[in-house]
Motif scaffolding. Structure first.
Motif: not given
Length: 121
Positions: A48-50, A43-44
């Protein structure tokens, strides 16, 4: 000649140290990353974490490059060290009648710290 060469070496080392400090500051400036212990969801938040972890890895590889360290070799050494330490944790836990899968995190942390204090043999 030796004195002049030493001065050049010192200047290069200082320059590299300054570059390394800049990269370390960049790594430290990364925002707190909220890692979840669940299976990855695409998911978003995950994207973002990636992205943030990718930036962090890029900065660490850059630090290795500036320090003259091959990143893959450093990672391999770290993996070998981790495996050696973990085997020692399992050994100590077994000697103390603990099962790693059932021991508390606090118990395992204490053993891990003990293994680190032993140093790498």
């Amino acid at each position: 000649m030796d004195c002049r060469r030493s001065s050049i070496d010192d200047a290069v080392a200082f320059s590299r140290l300054h570059e390394i400090e800049e990269v370390c500051e960049e790594i430290a400036a990364r925002p707190d990353l909220e890692a979840r212990s669940t299976a990855p969801r695409y998911d978003e938040h995950h994207a973002r974490l990636e992205d943030e972890l990718g930036d962090l890895l890029f900065a660490v590889v850059n630090l290795c490059r500036k320090a003259g360290v091959h990143p893959a070799l450093a990672l391999d050494r770290a993996n070998v060290k981790f495996a050696r330490r973990f085997r020692r944790v399992e050994q100590l836990a077994d000697e103390r009648g603990l099962r790693v899968g059932e021991a508390s995190l606090e118990e395992l942390d204490r053993i891990w710290d003990e293994v680190k204090r032993e140093g790498d043999r």
